[in-house]
Design a protein around this motif. Structure first.
Motif, PDB file in Angstrom:
ATOM      1  N   PRO A   6      25.046 -26.939   1.009  1.00  0.00           N
ATOM      2  CA  PRO A   6      24.903 -25.492   1.242  1.00  0.00           C
ATOM      3  C   PRO A   6      23.932 -24.866   0.242  1.00  0.00           C
ATOM      4  O   PRO A   6      23.969 -25.166  -0.955  1.00  0.00           O
ATOM      5  CB  PRO A   6      26.330 -24.959   1.058  1.00  0.00           C
ATOM      6  N   TYR A   7      23.052 -24.034   0.753  1.00  0.00           N
ATOM      7  CA  TYR A   7      22.066 -23.260  -0.014  1.00  0.00           C
ATOM      8  C   TYR A   7      21.041 -24.151  -0.727  1.00  0.00           C
ATOM      9  O   TYR A   7      20.321 -23.683  -1.605  1.00  0.00           O
ATOM     10  CB  TYR A   7      22.753 -22.334  -1.024  1.00  0.00           C
ATOM     11  N   ALA A   8      20.972 -25.430  -0.355  1.00  0.00           N
ATOM     12  CA  ALA A   8      19.928 -26.303  -0.895  1.00  0.00           C
ATOM     13  C   ALA A   8      18.599 -25.984  -0.212  1.00  0.00           C
ATOM     14  O   ALA A   8      18.562 -25.411   0.888  1.00  0.00           O
ATOM     15  CB  ALA A   8      20.296 -27.766  -0.677  1.00  0.00           C
ATOM     16  N   SER A   9      17.501 -26.320  -0.880  1.00  0.00           N
ATOM     17  CA  SER A   9      16.180 -26.046  -0.314  1.00  0.00           C
ATOM     18  C   SER A   9      15.241 -27.186  -0.656  1.00  0.00           C
ATOM     19  O   SER A   9      15.458 -27.914  -1.641  1.00  0.00           O
ATOM     20  CB  SER A   9      15.611 -24.727  -0.830  1.00  0.00           C
ATOM     21  N   THR A  10      14.203 -27.335   0.135  1.00  0.00           N
ATOM     22  CA  THR A  10      13.169 -28.337  -0.104  1.00  0.00           C
ATOM     23  C   THR A  10      11.865 -27.814   0.458  1.00  0.00           C
ATOM     24  O   THR A  10      11.853 -26.925   1.317  1.00  0.00           O
ATOM     25  CB  THR A  10      13.538 -29.685   0.555  1.00  0.00           C
ATOM     26  N   VAL A  11      10.761 -28.360  -0.040  1.00  0.00           N
ATOM     27  CA  VAL A  11       9.422 -27.927   0.370  1.00  0.00           C
ATOM     28  C   VAL A  11       8.647 -29.164   0.806  1.00  0.00           C
ATOM     29  O   VAL A  11       8.691 -30.200   0.126  1.00  0.00           O
ATOM     30  CB  VAL A  11       8.685 -27.203  -0.777  1.00  0.00           C
ATOM     31  N   LEU A  12       7.946 -29.041   1.918  1.00  0.00           N
ATOM     32  CA  LEU A  12       7.101 -30.131   2.377  1.00  0.00           C
ATOM     33  C   LEU A  12       5.875 -29.564   3.061  1.00  0.00           C
ATOM     34  O   LEU A  12       5.864 -28.402   3.490  1.00  0.00           O
ATOM     35  CB  LEU A  12       7.864 -31.051   3.332  1.00  0.00           C
ATOM     36  N   GLU A  13       4.839 -30.399   3.133  1.00  0.00           N
ATOM     37  CA  GLU A  13       3.597 -30.022   3.808  1.00  0.00           C
ATOM     38  C   GLU A  13       3.478 -30.820   5.097  1.00  0.00           C
ATOM     39  O   GLU A  13       3.710 -32.037   5.110  1.00  0.00           O
ATOM     40  CB  GLU A  13       2.390 -30.281   2.902  1.00  0.00           C
ATOM     41  N   LEU A  14       3.129 -30.101   6.165  1.00  0.00           N
ATOM     42  CA  LEU A  14       3.048 -30.701   7.494  1.00  0.00           C
ATOM     43  C   LEU A  14       1.720 -30.353   8.143  1.00  0.00           C
ATOM     44  O   LEU A  14       1.067 -29.370   7.748  1.00  0.00           O
ATOM     45  CB  LEU A  14       4.189 -30.203   8.388  1.00  0.00           C
ATOM     46  N   THR A  15       1.381 -31.143   9.152  1.00  0.00           N
ATOM     47  CA  THR A  15       0.238 -30.827   9.996  1.00  0.00           C
ATOM     48  C   THR A  15       0.761 -30.255  11.315  1.00  0.00           C
ATOM     49  O   THR A  15       1.525 -30.926  12.019  1.00  0.00           O
ATOM     50  CB  THR A  15      -0.609 -32.080  10.270  1.00  0.00           C
ATOM     51  N   ILE A  16       0.397 -29.001  11.604  1.00  0.00           N
ATOM     52  CA  ILE A  16       0.858 -28.327  12.819  1.00  0.00           C
ATOM     53  C   ILE A  16      -0.354 -28.063  13.703  1.00  0.00           C
ATOM     54  O   ILE A  16      -1.375 -27.534  13.230  1.00  0.00           O
ATOM     55  CB  ILE A  16       1.593 -27.012  12.477  1.00  0.00           C
ATOM     56  N   ARG A  17      -0.207 -28.402  14.972  1.00  0.00           N
ATOM     57  CA  ARG A  17      -1.307 -28.183  15.905  1.00  0.00           C
ATOM     58  C   ARG A  17      -1.251 -26.754  16.415  1.00  0.00           C
ATOM     59  O   ARG A  17      -0.239 -26.304  16.945  1.00  0.00           O
ATOM     60  CB  ARG A  17      -1.241 -29.152  17.072  1.00  0.00           C
ATOM     61  N   HIS A  18      -2.323 -26.004  16.187  1.00  0.00           N
ATOM     62  CA  HIS A  18      -2.429 -24.645  16.705  1.00  0.00           C
ATOM     63  C   HIS A  18      -2.435 -24.683  18.231  1.00  0.00           C
ATOM     64  O   HIS A  18      -2.724 -25.726  18.845  1.00  0.00           O
ATOM     65  CB  HIS A  18      -3.706 -23.989  16.165  1.00  0.00           C
ATOM     66  N   ARG A  19      -2.091 -23.574  18.862  1.00  0.00           N
ATOM     67  CA  ARG A  19      -2.076 -23.573  20.325  1.00  0.00           C
ATOM     68  C   ARG A  19      -3.461 -23.826  20.910  1.00  0.00           C
ATOM     69  O   ARG A  19      -3.592 -24.304  22.041  1.00  0.00           O
ATOM     70  CB  ARG A  19      -1.519 -22.232  20.829  1.00  0.00           C
ATOM     71  N   ASP A  20      -4.533 -23.516  20.096  1.00  0.00           N
ATOM     72  CA  ASP A  20      -5.888 -23.796  20.579  1.00  0.00           C
ATOM     73  C   ASP A  20      -6.310 -25.232  20.260  1.00  0.00           C
ATOM     74  O   ASP A  20      -7.497 -25.548  20.278  1.00  0.00           O
ATOM     75  CB  ASP A  20      -6.883 -22.800  19.987  1.00  0.00           C
ATOM     76  N   ARG A  21      -5.339 -26.089  19.888  1.00  0.00           N
ATOM     77  CA  ARG A  21      -5.527 -27.512  19.643  1.00  0.00           C
ATOM     78  C   ARG A  21      -6.099 -27.839  18.261  1.00  0.00           C
ATOM     79  O   ARG A  21      -6.318 -29.004  17.957  1.00  0.00           O
ATOM     80  CB  ARG A  21      -6.413 -28.188  20.721  1.00  0.00           C
TER      81      ARG A  21
ATOM     82  N   PHE B 182       0.020 -19.243  14.348  1.00  0.00           N
ATOM     83  CA  PHE B 182      -0.187 -20.517  15.038  1.00  0.00           C
ATOM     84  C   PHE B 182      -0.447 -20.368  16.538  1.00  0.00           C
ATOM     85  O   PHE B 182      -0.598 -21.386  17.230  1.00  0.00           O
ATOM     86  CB  PHE B 182       1.016 -21.441  14.832  1.00  0.00           C
ATOM     87  N   GLY B 183      -0.463 -19.148  17.053  1.00  0.00           N
ATOM     88  CA  GLY B 183      -0.849 -18.919  18.442  1.00  0.00           C
ATOM     89  C   GLY B 183       0.265 -19.021  19.462  1.00  0.00           C
ATOM     90  O   GLY B 183       0.024 -18.804  20.662  1.00  0.00           O
ATOM     91  N   TYR B 184       1.499 -19.366  19.051  1.00  0.00           N
ATOM     92  CA  TYR B 184       2.594 -19.518  20.003  1.00  0.00           C
ATOM     93  C   TYR B 184       3.389 -18.216  20.092  1.00  0.00           C
ATOM     94  O   TYR B 184       3.794 -17.673  19.043  1.00  0.00           O
ATOM     95  CB  TYR B 184       3.542 -20.650  19.578  1.00  0.00           C
ATOM     96  N   PRO B 185       3.677 -17.685  21.285  1.00  0.00           N
ATOM     97  CA  PRO B 185       4.599 -16.548  21.403  1.00  0.00           C
ATOM     98  C   PRO B 185       5.987 -16.965  20.939  1.00  0.00           C
ATOM     99  O   PRO B 185       6.408 -18.117  21.131  1.00  0.00           O
ATOM    100  CB  PRO B 185       4.567 -16.199  22.897  1.00  0.00           C
TER     101      PRO B 185
END
Length: 901
Positions: free
Chosen positions: A403-418, A368-371
């Motif tokens: 405790p130890y529960a999990s879930t999955v989701l889809e997100l929109t993440i902005r790359h560092r180059d926008r 994703f371009g972030y240090p």
């Protein structure tokens, strides 16, 4: 067996202890009882050996031979006692007795044991020596020293007397050593324990026998003999005990050292030490043998302790090396895990419940371009848009309390180059894990996967050539339109099929055809309104979905624009191509009650089917037009399907018959032959016209089996008439369909029919239409050549109605031209048709072919054809097609009249 042996042994002991029946009886029972006991034990050992293999067989075999040797010695002693009244010492019997010591010791010595390392073998030898020396010391104190002090008749007698207890000591030492070794390896001990107990019983009797012999107090039948009998009984039980199989495989490790195996040497040494101390305390004396034996025991113990010390040092070094290797392995695993995390395609993030980043893997910069250091300590929601941040916070709250529960989701993440990237995030609650203490987020970039999914969905629902929707997408859109249809709205489906597209493909190739289809798709897009959907189903089939107000003519207007738009030529590869289109329309409002209760999907299927039927109606009316769906179209289709199903069963049910129309010779008006014509007597519909079911048979391919049946029946009937009249078979004409020429085995089929029926080939005439000459010319020419080679006659039916040229007529081996009835019915009138009939006759004469005129219904037509020189005639003027019985009578009447003509 145990109970029986115990009872016998107890009875033997009672008899000898109480001297039942006197000393003589006890002596006799003892002598023969010992022989029997030894012999039974020997046989049991040998039988046990026969059931085993390898060293176990040798071991039991040697023990059995040793016991058998003792039995031989006992038998010799009984013989000497019976002959001389005494058994001297030494005697021949002692050879058998001592043979048991040698053979049994050898048998015990070869008893199998698991393979051992050098250190284990050395320790086992030292343990055995410690046990043996300790037992020798005990034997010296209790047996040998008293025997030496008691003296005897001779040194040989003393040596023989001492050999018995010393041999027993050797056997006991081997048995005890084997017991310890087998126990250490995790094996069962019952067999060896019984043998060891028997040898101990022997030893007691041997010691007592040796002592009593030296002092001259031994007599047969005494208590001393009980020990020998008991020893043989125990050996018998050991040999007869069932073999334990499958206890442990060779590859299965032992359960570990057992206390008995480890402590046994020390127990023997302790017993020898206590015995020597008690003996010294009682007698107040010692001997060089006792001192040397004690020294040997001490040296053996020192050697064993040194060996144990060396083993412990080696074990320590081995454990240290194992610990070092394990530490290095753990470090390598840690480094490998660290490298996998840092260079994984997944971004690993550990956050608190407030989304603050506690740990961030370096892979985030690559993905994703972030240090990593930029994100550590910040809230992760700060790099997300508002919607994604809200969804992430909600997901973190949902798993933080479990405790130890999990879930999955889809997100929109902005790359560092926008750039916006689609990401899949798996959140796992590891707050209670002390090594993590946070919520672990595994994030991966799925943008390419999403794009690929969208591409695959597009390809699954669109035509690759024109980029129009395909049948699946069109069906879904129709169902959606029906579901969303307003009360005053209507949904119409248009089906389009191009007229003449096959000729473009066949003449210019598929590439030109594809280019033409692309241009047709563009024309369709231009012809429809905005909001209408155009789709391609495949080949030259297209469809249009139209939404309109109820009762409007919008759909007809679109159909008209489509048909008119196709009138303009298409420019493909510097050529102007002309194609037309046939359009079928089906409106939902026209379905009426037929669509009531149907789901949108079912109604969509029905609309598409109706539009398809309407398109065929437009095509049958000449093409380049459109037609709307009428319920009669479906009724006609259903009737056609029912008729097709009935036709498939007509052959097997015997509903088909053959009628025969005579062919008349123009010269003398006799019956020159017959044309076989199939008729169908339906059990419900009655007599069905050939014009109704022959085209159906052509379309479905049923004409092939139907044609063979007609050919077989006609040839069979011709041969039947031949037998009735005594004349050669009459000329029989049978029609052959174009579909039959599509099968390369047509000539073979005709040959089989001629062979089955016995019909001469030259009496069979096969009639075909001019279309045979015009389609697949080279292949059909080859078929005709093969048929002509059989000797049959070939005729062209309905000549003059097609487009065959004289060039084709010369190439094909045709014998007869049949003039179509349309030319015959106008004879006697001035016109082109009458002149054309005469031309066909002249053409046949010039090519050496006979001519047959069809459809003659009046005498004027017959007279005109005779004047033209036509060879044969057919028609209602002579006879309609009649069943075989009536045709046979016509043939007989013609044969009776012909001689006087």
């Amino acid at each position: 067996m145990c109970v029986a042996v115990a009872v016998v042994a107890a009875g033997f002991g009672v008899v000898l202890s109480a001297e039942v029946g006197g000393p003589g009886t006890a002596k006799t029972i003892s002598n023969f009882g010992l022989c029997a006991a030894a012999l039974c034990a020997a046989v049991a050992c040998l039988i046990r050996a026969a059931t085993l293999r390898g060293r176990m067989r040798a071991s039991w075999g040697l023990v059995g031979l040793g016991v058998l040797s003792w039995a031989g010695g006992q038998a010799c002693a009984v013989r000497l006692d019976l002959l001389t009244g005494t058994v001297p010492l030494p005697s021949q019997a002692d050879i058998g007795y001592l043979g048991m010591v040698v053979l049994a010791s050898a048998g015990l010595f070869v008893f199998p044991a698991a393979a051992q390392t050098l250190a284990n073998r050395t320790r086992s030898v030292l343990d055995g020596l410690m046990v043996a020396v300790s037992l020798m010391l005990i034997a010296w104190i209790f047996v040998i020293h008293p025997l030496l002090e008691a003296g005897g008749d001779s040194r040989l007698a003393l040596a023989v007397s001492l050999a018995y207890p010393l041999g027993d000591v050797v056997m006991i030492t081997i048995v005890v050593y084997l017991l310890a070794l087998r126990r250490r390896e995790g094996h069962t001990l019952a067999d060896l324990a019984l043998v060891g107990a028997g040898i101990i019983a022997f030893a007691v009797s041997d010691i007592e026998y040796a002592y009593l012999n030296i002092i001259g107090a031994y007599y047969p039948g005494g208590v001393t003999d009980i020990g020998w009998f008991a020893g043989f009984a125990l050996v018998l039980l050991a040999a007869a005990r069932p073999v334990a199989r499958g206890r442990r495989t060779a590859a299965e490790p032992a359960t570990g050292r057992q206390p008995l195996g480890v402590l046994l040497p020390y127990v023997a040494v302790l017993a020898a030490l206590l015995t020597s101390v008690l003996w010294f305390a009682r007698s107040g004396q010692t001997s060089a043998y006792v001192e040397s034996t004690q020294s040997a025991v001490i040296l053996l113990m020192i050697g064993r302790q040194l060996l144990t010390l060396l083993e412990n040092r080696g074990l320590t070094r081995h454990l240290e090396a194992r610990v070092a290797d394990r530490t290095a392995e753990l470090y390598a695993r840690e480094q490998r895990f660290h490298a996998l995390v840092q260079h994984s395609s997944d971004v690993v993030t550990v956050v608190g419940t407030d989304a603050e980043v506690l740990y961030q893997s370096e892979s985030v910069q690559r993905v994703f371009g972030y240090p990593a250091e930029v994100l550590t300590g910040r809230r992760l929601t700060s790099v997300l848009d508002t919607e994604s941040a809200t969804r992430l916070a909600a997901a973190l709250r949902s798993v933080s309390g479990r405790p130890y529960a999990s879930t999955v989701l889809e997100l929109t993440i902005r790359h560092r180059d926008r750039r916006l990237r689609q990401a899949e995030m798996t959140i796992t609650n590891l707050l209670d894990d002390p090594s993590v203490g946070g919520l672990v987020l595994n994030t991966r970039d799925i943008s390419e996967r999403k794009e690929l999914q969208e591409q695959l969905v597009h390809e699954a629902y669109h035509d690759a050539l024109t980029q129009l929707g395909n049948r699946a997408l069109f069906r879904e859109r129709v169902a959606e339109a029906l579901q969303e249809r307003p009360v005053d709205g209507d949904v119409t489906v248009l089906f389009l099929d191009l007229d003449g597209f096959k000729e473009v493909n066949d003449s210019l190739g598929h590439l030109a055809g594809d280019k033409l289809l692309v241009q047709v798709a563009d024309r369709l897009r231009e012809s429809v309104r905005e909001g209408d959907m155009v789709a391609r189903f495949g080949g030259d089939e297209f469809a249009v979905l139209i939404g309109s107000e109820l009762g409007s003519d919008d759909a007809e207007g679109v159909a008209r624009r489509i048909v008119d738009g196709l009138h303009e030529p298409f420019r493909v590869d510097e050529r102007d191509l002309h194609v037309r289109g046939s359009v079928g329309l089906a409106a939902y409002s026209a379905l009426g009650d037929d669509a009531a209760g149907d789901s949108p999907v079912e109604a969509a299927e029905q609309l598409m089917r109706n539009a398809d039927l309407a398109m065929y109606r437009a095509k049958h009316t000449g093409g380049s037009g459109f037609a709307s769906y009428d319920p009669q179209m479906l009724a006609g289709l259903v009737e056609r399907l029912e008729l097709e199903a009935d036709l498939r069963l007509a052959l097997t049910r015997g509903e088909l018959t053959v009628h025969y129309q005579p062919t008349i010779d123009m010269t003398d008006s006799h019956v020159a032959g017959f044309e076989a014509l199939v008729r169908w007597q339906h059990p419900v519909r009655g007599l069905i016209s050939p014009m109704a079911f022959i085209p159906l048979a052509e379309t479905t391919g049923l004409i092939v089996p139907l044609g063979r049946w007609v050919l077989t029946e006609a040839c069979r009937q011709a041969m039947e008439w031949s037998r009735q009249t005594g004349r050669p078979p009459v000329k029989m004409a049978v029609n052959v369909s174009v579909r039959q020429f599509d099968h390369s085995d047509l000539a073979a089929m005709v040959r089989e029919v001629l062979t089955e029926t016995g019909m001469p080939a030259d009496r069979l005439c096969l009639e075909m239409t001019e279309s045979v000459l015009m389609t697949d010319t080279e292949e059909n020419l080859a078929q005709l050549v093969r048929l002509k080679a059989l000797g049959v006659t070939l005729a062209i039916d309905d000549f003059g109605t097609g487009y065959s040229s004289l060039a084709y007529l010369r190439r094909f081996p045709v014998d007869t031209l049949k003039i179509d009835r349309s030319f015959v019915e106008r004879l006697g009138e001035q016109g082109d048709d009458a002149a054309l009939a005469g031309t066909i006759v002249q053409l046949g004469q010039s090519l050496g072919m006979s001519t047959v005129a069809e459809g003659i219904e009046e005498y004027g037509q017959l007279a005109a054809l005779r004047a033209m020189g036509c060879t044969f005639a057919q028609g209602f003027y002579f006879s309609r097609p009649v069943p075989a019985g009536e045709a046979g009578r016509l043939l007989l009447e013609s044969a009776a009249v012909r001689p006087s003509a």
